[in-house]
Design a protein around this motif. Structure first.
Motif, short mmCIF file in Angstrom:
data_model
loop_
_atom_site.label_atom_id
_atom_site.label_comp_id
_atom_site.label_asym_id
_atom_site.label_seq_id
_atom_site.Cartn_x
_atom_site.Cartn_y
_atom_site.Cartn_z
N ARG A 146 -6.57 2.30 6.30
CA ARG A 146 -6.54 0.84 6.15
C ARG A 146 -7.93 0.24 6.02
O ARG A 146 -8.17 -0.64 5.19
N TYR A 185 -1.68 2.55 6.48
CA TYR A 185 -1.44 1.62 7.59
C TYR A 185 -2.20 2.01 8.86
O TYR A 185 -2.04 1.36 9.90
N ARG A 187 -5.41 2.70 11.40
CA ARG A 187 -6.74 2.18 11.71
C ARG A 187 -7.74 3.32 11.87
O ARG A 187 -7.42 4.37 12.41
N GLU A 235 -6.30 -7.02 11.02
CA GLU A 235 -4.87 -6.92 10.76
C GLU A 235 -4.40 -8.05 9.85
O GLU A 235 -3.58 -7.85 8.94
N ARG A 239 -2.77 -7.75 6.12
CA ARG A 239 -1.49 -8.35 5.80
C ARG A 239 -1.61 -9.25 4.57
O ARG A 239 -0.67 -9.34 3.77
N GLY A 285 0.73 -8.95 12.88
CA GLY A 285 0.47 -7.51 12.85
C GLY A 285 -0.49 -7.01 13.90
O GLY A 285 -0.73 -5.81 14.01
N TRP A 286 -1.05 -7.92 14.71
CA TRP A 286 -2.03 -7.48 15.70
C TRP A 286 -1.39 -7.25 17.04
O TRP A 286 -0.57 -8.05 17.51
#
Length: 308
Positions: A146, A185, A187, A235, A239, A285-286
């Motif tokens: 990501r 996706y 990290r 995040e 998104r 998303g976080w």
């Protein structure tokens, strides 16, 4: 004696990575029945993690697919050619080592002191495409995550004047293969912790002696600073890459502004370019990391035999 708490934390991290990879595969239909996937291994943390997670998911996948690990030995001085074969032999996985002296080509073409990454990347890509054809692979898996995708987005904006990043799935340059990024996706900091805990035999990426890609380094530092100062911003930005509104940009190739007339239906909220009232209190998303997961740092090591 191994700390049980560390093992618990590692298992949580591993489940997160598996979930993220599985979701990316499902969202973009990356893997289908009968696929033969060439997993490109550089010897870095990302590609090791990608192979590990794909092998894990393969055991319970709803479709049958095969993996073949491939490394390109570019003949950089000091490259430890025995590391990857020994590791892959220990896994019992099918693999192939490609030997091509791209190092000599790059050194001949690029003046001393200049960044060699661009030419090296183009040469490597062509060789990998050819190799995929020779090995009968219809999919090529790359280890970009990501953070890589976001870095590329900002690199193109700041230096190229384009809204363009790395897609999770695309057609290869030669049109013969599908390139997938299963870690799309994931990290980078999760991958770092996972790779450290697994004790992968990391091969440094600076063996060629070239200068680092300074532009990418600047962007990477910027994103890491943002992540520390503004938790959740990364995040939210990622998104945004999945939530594009062409009518509110300025590309007439994506949206027909010329044919827009009064009385037409209002598109995407009309003039509400930034509607503060609809923004969530917590970025989409976080998820805040529990303290115990943060304790699984890149400095901790777990014997593989202790990891479930």
């Amino acid at each position: 004696m191994v700390d049980q708490k560390q093992i618990y934390n590692f298992n949580k991290l591993q489940k997160r990575l598996r979930r993220n990879v599985g979701q990316a595969i499902a969202d973009f239909n990356m893997i289908e029945e009968g696929d033969r996937i060439m997993v490109c291994l550089s010897g870095g943390k990302d590609s090791y993690t990608m192979l590990d997670i794909l092998r894990s998911l393969q055991q319970n996948a709803p479709v049958n697919f095969t993996l073949i690990a491939v490394n390109l030995d570019q003949k950089q001085p000091g490259f430890p050619g025995d590391v990857l074969p020994a590791y892959l032999e220990s896994l019992g996985i099918e693999y192939h080592i490609v030997e091509e002296n791209t190092y000599a080509i790059v050194k001949d073409k690029i003046p001393e002191g200049k960044t060699t990454c661009s030419l090296c990347s183009r040469l490597r890509r062509g060789i990998l495409y050819r190799t995929a054809g020779e090995l009968g692979a219809n999919k090529i898996a790359l280890g970009h995550h990501r953070d890589d995708m976001l870095q590329t987005l900002f690199l193109n904006m700041f230096y190229g004047g384009k809204l363009k990043a790395m897609p999770p799935k695309l057609m290869s340059d030669d049109g013969k293969h599908i390139v997938i990024r299963p870690l799309a996706y994931c990290r980078e900091k999760d991958i770092e912790r996972f790779a450290a805990a697994r004790e992968f035999p990391i091969i440094p990426c600076n063996l060629c002696g070239s200068q680092p890609n300074l532009q990418r380094q600047v962007i990477g530092n910027m994103l890491r600073d943002w992540d520390k100062q503004y938790p959740g911003r990364i995040e939210t930005m990622f998104r945004a890459m999945q939530n594009v509104v062409p009518s509110h940009l300025a590309d007439s190739n994506l949206f027909d502004f010329r044919q827009l007339n009064a009385g037409d239906p209002v598109i995407a909220g009309g003039d509400l370019a930034f509607d503060r009232e609809t923004l969530p209190a917590v970025p989409v998303g976080w998820q805040d990391e529990p303290e115990e997961l943060l304790q699984l740092s890149v400095h901790q090591r777990l014997p593989v035999t202790e990891i479930k």
